[in-house]
Design an enzyme around this catalytic site. Structure first.
Site, PDB file in Angstrom:
ATOM      1  N   PHE A 194       0.821  -1.216   0.000  1.00  0.00           N
ATOM      2  CA  PHE A 194       0.000   0.000   0.000  1.00  0.00           C
ATOM      3  C   PHE A 194       0.855   1.266   0.000  1.00  0.00           C
ATOM      4  CE2 PHE A 194      -2.308   3.346   2.278  1.00  0.00           C
ATOM      5  CZ  PHE A 194      -3.421   3.465   1.449  1.00  0.00           C
ATOM      6  N   ASP A 243       9.646  -6.825  -3.729  1.00  0.00           N
ATOM      7  CA  ASP A 243       8.597  -7.325  -2.844  1.00  0.00           C
ATOM      8  C   ASP A 243       8.581  -8.839  -2.891  1.00  0.00           C
ATOM      9  OD1 ASP A 243       6.285  -7.374  -1.115  1.00  0.00           O
ATOM     10  OD2 ASP A 243       5.807  -5.380  -1.897  1.00  0.00           O
ATOM     11  N   LEU A 268      10.826  -0.041   3.116  1.00  0.00           N
ATOM     12  CA  LEU A 268       9.480  -0.130   3.680  1.00  0.00           C
ATOM     13  C   LEU A 268       9.086  -1.563   4.009  1.00  0.00           C
ATOM     14  CD1 LEU A 268       9.491   2.656   2.151  1.00  0.00           C
ATOM     15  CD2 LEU A 268       7.101   2.226   1.645  1.00  0.00           C
ATOM     16  N   ALA A 312       8.246  -5.051   5.447  1.00  0.00           N
ATOM     17  CA  ALA A 312       8.109  -5.499   6.830  1.00  0.00           C
ATOM     18  C   ALA A 312       7.097  -6.627   6.910  1.00  0.00           C
ATOM     19  CB  ALA A 312       7.653  -4.345   7.725  1.00  0.00           C
ATOM     20  N   TYR A 328       5.523  -7.035  16.893  1.00  0.00           N
ATOM     21  CA  TYR A 328       5.795  -6.326  15.642  1.00  0.00           C
ATOM     22  C   TYR A 328       6.512  -5.008  15.929  1.00  0.00           C
ATOM     23  CZ  TYR A 328       4.875  -3.015  11.885  1.00  0.00           C
ATOM     24  OH  TYR A 328       5.016  -2.038  10.935  1.00  0.00           O
ATOM     25  N   LYS A 379      10.312  -3.701  14.843  1.00  0.00           N
ATOM     26  CA  LYS A 379      10.533  -2.494  14.033  1.00  0.00           C
ATOM     27  C   LYS A 379      11.474  -1.536  14.767  1.00  0.00           C
ATOM     28  CE  LYS A 379       9.097  -1.531  10.588  1.00  0.00           C
ATOM     29  NZ  LYS A 379       9.744  -1.726   9.279  1.00  0.00           N
TER      30      LYS A 379
END
Length: 143
Positions: free
Chosen positions: A11, A31, A72, A74, A138, A142
Site C-alpha cells: 500500500f 517485494d 518499507l 516489513a 511487531y 521495528k
C-alpha cells in the site's frame, strides 16, 4: 536517479513508487510476492523484482545501480506465523538490506518504521524524545 523501494508493491510502497516515477526517476520495487499492483507499476516503468529482503541474492539484484533506498518492507499482521518470522523479516531482513546498500555504495538510505515503537504515549503529543515503549512483538522488531 535510480531508487530502490523495498515493499514496493504494498500500500505505502505503491504510493511512493508512483511519486518517485512521477518525479522522473527510475524505480526498482522489491517485494516478496506478485501483488495486485505489480502490472500497474511495470506499466508505469518500474522494475519489479520478486524476492524477500531475507534473500541476500534478491537484495543484491535489486541494488544494482541504485543511489537511494527506501526500506518499507516489513512483516506486518501476518497470521499463523511464529514471532521468529517477524525477527527474520524486520530485523535480519533490514540488516541484509543495509549491508547490501553499503556494499553497493548507496548514497542515501531511508528506513521507514512505525509510530508504534512509541507504544502508548504518556503525555501526548509525542516527539522524537518520547520514550520507546513498543506494545507488541511487531513494534519491538521495528524498533
Amino acid at each position: 536517479m535510480r531508487v530502490l523501494v523495498t515493499g514496493g508493491t504494498g500500500f505505502t510502497g505503491t504510493a511512493l513508487v508512483r511519486r518517485i516515477i512521477g518525479a522522473g526517476h527510475e524505480v526498482v520495487a522489491l517485494d516478496y510476492k506478485d501483488g495486485l499492483q505489480c502490472d500497474t507499476l511495470r506499466a508505469m516503468g518500474a522494475e519489479v523484482i520478486l524476492g524477500s529482503v531475507t534473500d541476500r541474492a534478491a537484495v543484491q539484484r535489486s541494488m544494482k545501480g541504485v543511489e537511494y533506498v527506501f526500506h518499507l518492507a516489513a512483516a506486518f499482521r501476518e497470521l499463523n506465523v511464529p514471532n521468529s518470522f517477524y525477527d527474520d523479516v524486520n530485523v535480519n531482513g533490514t540488516r541484509i538490506v543495509v549491508e547490501e546498500a553499503l556494499r553497493a555504495g548507496v548514497w542515501k538510505f531511508v528506513y521507514c518504521s512505525t509510530c508504534g515503537v512509541h507504544g502508548n504515549v504518556d503525555h501526548p503529543p509525542a516527539n522524537e524524545d518520547a520514550p520507546i515503549q513498543p506494545a507488541d512483538y511487531y513494534q519491538r522488531t521495528k524498533y
